[in-house]
Design an enzyme around this catalytic site. Structure first.
Site: not given
Length: 469
Positions: A149, A225, A245-246, A279
Site C-alpha cells: 500500500n 503487513g 507493524e500490523l 493500516c
C-alpha cells in the site's frame, strides 16, 4: 525490471507480472526468485554488514543524503511508478514519493547521532571507582518485508534506518508492487551504497519469506503487513529482534460538541485515501446519538464528492483496490452488514477492482465491517450515548494502532488519551495521520516496536555495556 542480488542485477526465466490495478495491463515484469537467490542475498548481506559496520557515520550520512537528493529530482518518476503498480491517485503517488525522500533525509541525519551514555555506577553500593558507558552497534543483517500500500515510503522507513545504523539490508517488497523498491535500490547504489549492503529480491513471501526470516545470519526483521503473517514470521524467526507493524480497524469518536463539518471532512480524508488501503484508515466511526443524524448528512456530502476513476487522471481522487478479490471481499462485508440490519447511506457498488466510496450506518460492533480489518473504501457508523461507552467500544478489538477523537472539551480528550488502547492517538483529526519523524507503532495485535528513523535506528542497533574497573 531485474532484481538486485550479490552486487548484480539478476533475471530469471520465470517472471512475475506487475499489473496496473485499474485496467489490468502489465506495467513490467520482475524475476521470480529461487532458493539460490535467497542464499546469495544472505551471503552478500553478511559481507555487507561488515563493510557497513566499519563505515564512519558521516559517510553513511553522505550516502543517504545523496540518495534523498536524487529521489527529490525524480519525484514525478517515482510518483508515476507508485500509481501504476499500486493504483493510488497520482497526487497521492507524488505525495508518497516526496515523503519517501524526506524519510531518507531523516535517516541520513540519524547516521550522525548514534551514541551511548555514561553510567553513574558509583550510585551503586558496588560501583565505587568504576566507570561505565554504553554504545550502540549495528545488528548486522536486517530483513525488510514490505507491503503493497506504500511501496516506496514504507520501504524507506526500513532501508533508511538500517543503513544509517550501519547494517546491511535485504528488501523483500510486496509481490504486487516491487518496482518502487527496485528503483530505490538503483538510487541507493548511484548514491554510493556498497553493493553488498543492499539486496532487493523479488518473489512471493510464501516461497522465500521463511528462508530469509529463519536464517541465522539475520539478526533483525522489520515487517509491515497482516497480523497473521506477522505472527507466522515471529514463530519462524526464533531468537531475533523483530519489529511488527500490523493491522488495525481504527476508531474515530465524534462527541456532541464536535464541529461536524470538520469531522466529516477528516473522515472522508482519512477513511478513503488510497481507497481505504491504509493500516490507520478511519474504519469505525462512533458517533454520539445527539449528533448522529446531522453527522450522516454532513459525511454523505463529503463522500459523494470523492471522484473515483483512473488514478493517472489528475481530476480523480480515489483509484482502484489492489486486487479484484479484495474489492469483492469489501463488498461482501458491506452486504453482510446490510443483511444484518445496517443500511447503506451512499456507495456500495463495485466494478472490477473499483469499489465506490461507501458509508454504512447503524452498524452493530460485532459485524465484520466493524470488528475486523476492512482495508477498503468504506466506513462503518455506530451510535453511542456517553464517552465511557465510546471508549469501551474503541477498545473492544484485538488491534491498537491508531484512534481519533473530535471534541473541544479537554476533559473528554484526556479521558480518551489515558484510556484508549492505541499506539497513536489523534485529537480533532482522523486516525490516519503520520509525520515520518514520529514514533509510529501499535499496541496489542497491531504489532511491536516503533518506526520513524530515530526510533527505527534504536530497533536496528544493539546496546553494549562497558565497565572500566
Amino acid at each position: 525490471m531485474k532484481m538486485y542480488v550479490d552486487g548484480e542485477w539478476v533475471d530469471r526465466s520465470e517472471k512475475i507480472e506487475v499489473r496496473n490495478p485499474f485496467d489490468g495491463t502489465v506495467v513490467d515484469t520482475v524475476p521470480r526468485s529461487e532458493a539460490r537467490d535467497v542464499q546469495a542475498a544472505l551471503a552478500a548481506a553478511a559481507r555487507g554488514a561488515e563493510i557497513m559496520a566499519a563505515m564512519p557515520g558521516y559517510e553513511r550520512y553522505s550516502i543517504l543524503h545523496k540518495a534523498a537528493e536524487l529521489m527529490e529530482e525524480r519525484v514525478e518518476e517515482f510518483g508515476r511508478t507508485i500509481t501504476l503498480e499500486e493504483g493510488k491517485a497520482i497526487a497521492e503517488g507524488r505525495g508518497e514519493a516526496a515523503r519517501a525522500a524526506e524519510t531518507i533525509t531523516l535517516s541520513a541525519e540519524e547516521a550522525k547521532r548514534l551514541c551511548g551514555e555514561t553510567l553513574p555506577l558509583d550510585g551503586s553500593s558496588a560501583g565505587e571507582g568504576k566507570f561505565g558507558f554504553t554504545l550502540r552497534v549495528p545488528c548486522g543483517v536486517v530483513v525488510a518485508i514490505t507491503p503493497f500500500n506504500f511501496p516506496l515510503n514504507l520501504v524507506c522507513h526500513k532501508v533508511g534506518p538500517a543503513l544509517a545504523a550501519g547494517n546491511a539490508v535485504i528488501v523483500k517488497p510486496a509481490t504486487d508492487t516491487p518496482l518502487s523498491a527496485l528503483k530505490l535500490t538503483e538510487v541507493l547504489l548511484e548514491a554510493g551504497t556498497p553493493p553488498e549492503a543492499i539486496q532487493c529480491i523479488t518473489g512471493s513471501g510464501g516461497t522465500i519469506g521463511d528462508a530469509l526470516c529463519s536464517d541465522g545470519r539475520v539478526r533483525k526483521i522489520s515487517f509491515t503487513g497482516s497480523r497473521d503473517v506477522g505472527e507466522h514470521i515471529c514463530h519462524v524467526a526464533g531468537l531475533k529482534k523483530v519489529t511488527m507493524e500490523l493491522g488495525s480497524n481504527a476508531p474515530l469518536i465524534v462527541m456532541p460538541d464536535a464541529d461536524l463539518e470538520k469531522v466529516a471532512a477528516a473522515t472522508a480524508a482519512t477513511g478513503f485515501a488510497n481507497a481505504g488501503q491504509v493500516c490507520i484508515s478511519a474504519q469505525r466511526v462512533l458517533v454520539n446519538r445527539a449528533v448522529y443524524g446531522n453527522f450522516i448528512g454532513a459525511l454523505k456530502e463529503k463522500v459523494e464528492a470523492i471522484r473515483p476513476g483512473n488514478p493517472l487522471d489528475e481530476s480523480v481522487d480515489m483509484g482502484p483496490m489492489i486486487r479484484e478479490g479484495d474489492a469483492v471481499r469489501v463488498n461482501e462485508w458491506i452486504r453482510e452488514a446490510q443483511d444484518g440490519g445496517a443500511r447503506i447511506v451512499t456507495g456500495g457498488a463495485r466494478e472490477g477492482t473499483m469499489h465506490a466510496p461507501t458509508i454504512v450506518a447503524d452498524v452493530d460492533p460485532g459485524m465484520r465491517i466493524s470488528c475486523d480489518e476492512l482495508f477498503g473504501p468504506a466506513v462503518a457508523l455506530t451510535r453511542f450515548e456517553a464517552i465511557n461507552e465510546a471508549i469501551a467500544m474503541a477498545n473492544n478489538t484485538n488491534y491498537g494502532l491508531s484512534a481519533a477523537l473530535f471534541t473541544e472539551k479537554l476533559d473528554w480528550a484526556m479521558q480518551f488519551v489515558r484510556k484508549v488502547h492505541s499506539g497513536n492517538l489523534m485529537i480533532n483529526w482522523g486516525p490516519q495521520w503520520r509525520a515520518d519523524l514520529m514514533p509510529y507503532g501499535g499496541l496489542k495485535e497491531s504489532g511491536m516496536g516503533k518506526e520513524g528513523p530515530r526510533y527505527a535506528v534504536e530497533e536496528m542497533t544493539e546496546l553494549k555495556l562497558v565497565v572500566f574497573h
